[in-house]
Design a protein around this motif. Structure first.
Motif, PDB file in Angstrom:
ATOM      1  N   LYS A 179       0.811  -1.220   0.000  1.00 18.78           N
ATOM      2  CA  LYS A 179       0.000   0.000   0.000  1.00 18.78           C
ATOM      3  C   LYS A 179       0.845   1.272   0.000  1.00 18.78           C
ATOM      4  N   HIS A 180       1.943   1.273   0.784  1.00 19.21           N
ATOM      5  CA  HIS A 180       2.711   2.505   0.981  1.00 19.21           C
ATOM      6  C   HIS A 180       4.093   2.496   0.318  1.00 19.21           C
ATOM      7  N   GLY A 181       4.594   1.321  -0.047  1.00 18.90           N
ATOM      8  CA  GLY A 181       5.895   1.256  -0.714  1.00 18.90           C
ATOM      9  C   GLY A 181       7.065   1.548   0.214  1.00 18.90           C
ATOM     10  N   TRP A 182       8.108   2.187  -0.330  1.00 21.26           N
ATOM     11  CA  TRP A 182       9.374   2.380   0.392  1.00 21.26           C
ATOM     12  C   TRP A 182       9.258   3.159   1.712  1.00 21.26           C
ATOM     13  N   PRO A 183       8.288   4.087   1.903  1.00 19.60           N
ATOM     14  CA  PRO A 183       8.217   4.769   3.198  1.00 19.60           C
ATOM     15  C   PRO A 183       8.071   3.831   4.396  1.00 19.60           C
ATOM     16  N   ILE A 184       7.515   2.631   4.160  1.00 17.29           N
ATOM     17  CA  ILE A 184       7.382   1.657   5.248  1.00 17.29           C
ATOM     18  C   ILE A 184       8.761   1.215   5.737  1.00 17.29           C
ATOM     19  N   ILE A 185       9.712   1.058   4.818  1.00 19.43           N
ATOM     20  CA  ILE A 185      11.083   0.697   5.201  1.00 19.43           C
ATOM     21  C   ILE A 185      11.673   1.804   6.070  1.00 19.43           C
ATOM     22  N   PHE A 186      11.385   3.048   5.684  1.00 17.97           N
ATOM     23  CA  PHE A 186      11.912   4.205   6.409  1.00 17.97           C
ATOM     24  C   PHE A 186      11.289   4.329   7.797  1.00 17.97           C
ATOM     25  N   MET A 187       9.995   3.986   7.910  1.00 17.41           N
ATOM     26  CA  MET A 187       9.259   4.219   9.148  1.00 17.41           C
ATOM     27  C   MET A 187       9.223   3.024  10.098  1.00 17.41           C
ATOM     28  N   ARG A 217      11.173   1.486  11.972  1.00  7.92           N
ATOM     29  CA  ARG A 217      11.860   1.585  13.268  1.00  7.92           C
ATOM     30  C   ARG A 217      10.982   2.193  14.356  1.00  7.92           C
ATOM     31  N   TYR A 218       9.940   2.876  13.943  1.00  6.48           N
ATOM     32  CA  TYR A 218       9.071   3.546  14.903  1.00  6.48           C
ATOM     33  C   TYR A 218       7.756   2.789  15.100  1.00  6.48           C
ATOM     34  N   MET A 219       7.672   1.594  14.534  1.00  7.87           N
ATOM     35  CA  MET A 219       6.439   0.802  14.608  1.00  7.87           C
ATOM     36  C   MET A 219       6.625  -0.316  15.629  1.00  7.87           C
ATOM     37  N   TYR A 220       6.139  -0.074  16.829  1.00 10.70           N
ATOM     38  CA  TYR A 220       6.305  -1.021  17.929  1.00 10.70           C
ATOM     39  C   TYR A 220       5.698  -2.383  17.577  1.00 10.70           C
ATOM     40  N   GLY A 221       6.469  -3.437  17.818  1.00 11.84           N
ATOM     41  CA  GLY A 221       5.992  -4.787  17.551  1.00 11.84           C
ATOM     42  C   GLY A 221       6.207  -5.265  16.125  1.00 11.84           C
ATOM     43  N   MET A 222       6.714  -4.353  15.241  1.00 13.82           N
ATOM     44  CA  MET A 222       6.889  -4.710  13.826  1.00 13.82           C
ATOM     45  C   MET A 222       8.336  -4.533  13.358  1.00 13.82           C
ATOM     46  N   THR A 246      11.161  -6.111  13.802  1.00  9.81           N
ATOM     47  CA  THR A 246      11.836  -7.298  13.266  1.00  9.81           C
ATOM     48  C   THR A 246      11.049  -7.900  12.109  1.00  9.81           C
ATOM     49  N   ILE A 247       9.740  -7.890  12.231  1.00  7.63           N
ATOM     50  CA  ILE A 247       8.867  -8.533  11.245  1.00  7.63           C
ATOM     51  C   ILE A 247       8.990  -7.883   9.866  1.00  7.63           C
ATOM     52  N   ILE A 248       8.993  -6.547   9.808  1.00  9.68           N
ATOM     53  CA  ILE A 248       8.988  -5.858   8.508  1.00  9.68           C
ATOM     54  C   ILE A 248      10.237  -6.149   7.677  1.00  9.68           C
ATOM     55  N   PRO A 249      11.459  -6.014   8.211  1.00 11.03           N
ATOM     56  CA  PRO A 249      12.630  -6.356   7.388  1.00 11.03           C
ATOM     57  C   PRO A 249      12.634  -7.810   6.918  1.00 11.03           C
ATOM     58  N   ALA A 278      18.245   4.607   9.226  1.00 10.37           N
ATOM     59  CA  ALA A 278      18.989   4.318  10.459  1.00 10.37           C
ATOM     60  C   ALA A 278      19.714   5.557  10.969  1.00 10.37           C
ATOM     61  N   TRP A 279      20.317   6.323  10.065  1.00  8.44           N
ATOM     62  CA  TRP A 279      21.018   7.535  10.493  1.00  8.44           C
ATOM     63  C   TRP A 279      20.043   8.619  10.955  1.00  8.44           C
ATOM     64  N   CYS A 280      18.875   8.696  10.331  1.00  6.31           N
ATOM     65  CA  CYS A 280      17.838   9.642  10.790  1.00  6.31           C
ATOM     66  C   CYS A 280      17.352   9.254  12.186  1.00  6.31           C
ATOM     67  N   TRP A 281      17.119   7.957  12.381  1.00  4.01           N
ATOM     68  CA  TRP A 281      16.681   7.430  13.676  1.00  4.01           C
ATOM     69  C   TRP A 281      17.694   7.750  14.766  1.00  4.01           C
ATOM     70  N   ALA A 282      18.982   7.545  14.461  1.00  9.01           N
ATOM     71  CA  ALA A 282      20.035   7.829  15.432  1.00  9.01           C
ATOM     72  C   ALA A 282      20.102   9.327  15.740  1.00  9.01           C
ATOM     73  N   THR A 283      19.942  10.153  14.707  1.00  6.94           N
ATOM     74  CA  THR A 283      20.036  11.603  14.880  1.00  6.94           C
ATOM     75  C   THR A 283      18.906  12.147  15.755  1.00  6.94           C
TER      76      THR A 283
END
Length: 229
Positions: free
Chosen positions: A130-138, A140-145, A147-150, A171-176
């Motif tokens: 449904k959302h494409g590549w933004p899901i890969i970007f987001m 890290r902020y989806m609790y419970g998902m 490990t599952i998403i990658p 990953a670098w945005c998340w760290a920042t």
């Protein structure tokens, strides 16, 4: 060389498990051998001595607590801010790459091991569709998902190069956005931590309520998303 690299990808899950066993054994030994007394002092000595190594491994496990600690150590001058962000992001990137290749080269194992997580895998596939590549970007902020998403993306035919590129930037945005505010408000955070240490009987119930509220919110949001899809 390509054959050797493919073999590493195939056994990525076992390599991660071995790395974590060695890493935690290393930490336990050095914690015991630290030339200071008291667990708290030993732990702080360990962070100052092997801070970047610990941060990289913590980043692989995508633990925000490690990044918060890195922000505080950057504030006190025991770490360099930009190196801390770089290392934490690299750890987060490496962890998700391992999960991606577990899905890509160990599909039978994934279907067997995560049989009870089928609904989450279905949700991850729907989100990607449904959302494409933004899901890969987001993710890290989806609790419970996290490990599952990658893993679920690895099962699909999604481009490994595209996943790696988006994963690295994410990953670098998340760290920042985790480390930078902690570094900036470091003095205020240290004051609060000192107060919490001195008045733990007040701080503990508050921490439990706050932590429980966050978990409840993300669980509710995840279930709502499932119903929408």
């Amino acid at each position: 060389m390509q054959k050797y690299f493919r073999k590493l990808q195939t056994h990525s899950g076992k390599i991660l498990a071995a790395f974590l066993i060695v890493f935690f054994s290393f930490l336990a030994y050095n914690l015991y051998q630290a030339p200071v007394s008291g667990f708290e002092n030993k732990f702080m000595f360990l962070l100052k001595e092997y801070g970047y190594i610990i941060l990289f491994a913590w980043g692989m496990l995508e633990g925000e607590a490690g990044l918060i600690m890195a922000g505080l150590l950057s504030h006190t001058g025991d770490m360099t801010l930009y190196i801390a962000i770089f290392v934490a992001g690299l750890g987060g990137f490496a962890g998700d790459q391992v999960y991606f290749y577990i899905g890509r080269f160990n599909k039978a194992y994934v279907y067997k091991k995560f049989r009870g997580q089928r609904r989450k895998f279905a949700l991850a596939h729907l989100l990607l569709k449904k959302h494409g590549w933004p899901i890969i970007f987001m993710q890290r902020y989806m609790y419970g998902m996290r490990t599952i998403i990658p893993i679920s993306i690895g099962i699909t035919r999604y481009s490994a190069k595209m996943f790696a590129f988006i994963n690295l930037i994410s990953a670098w945005c998340w760290a920042t956005i985790t480390i930078l505010p902690v570094w900036y408000f470091g003095e205020e955070i240290l004051v609060v931590l000192h107060w919490a240490k001195e008045h733990w009987y007040f701080a503990l119930p508050f921490a439990l309520v706050f932590g429980g509220s966050i978990i409840y919110y993300f669980n509710k949001a995840s279930k709502k998303k499932e119903k929408e899809l």
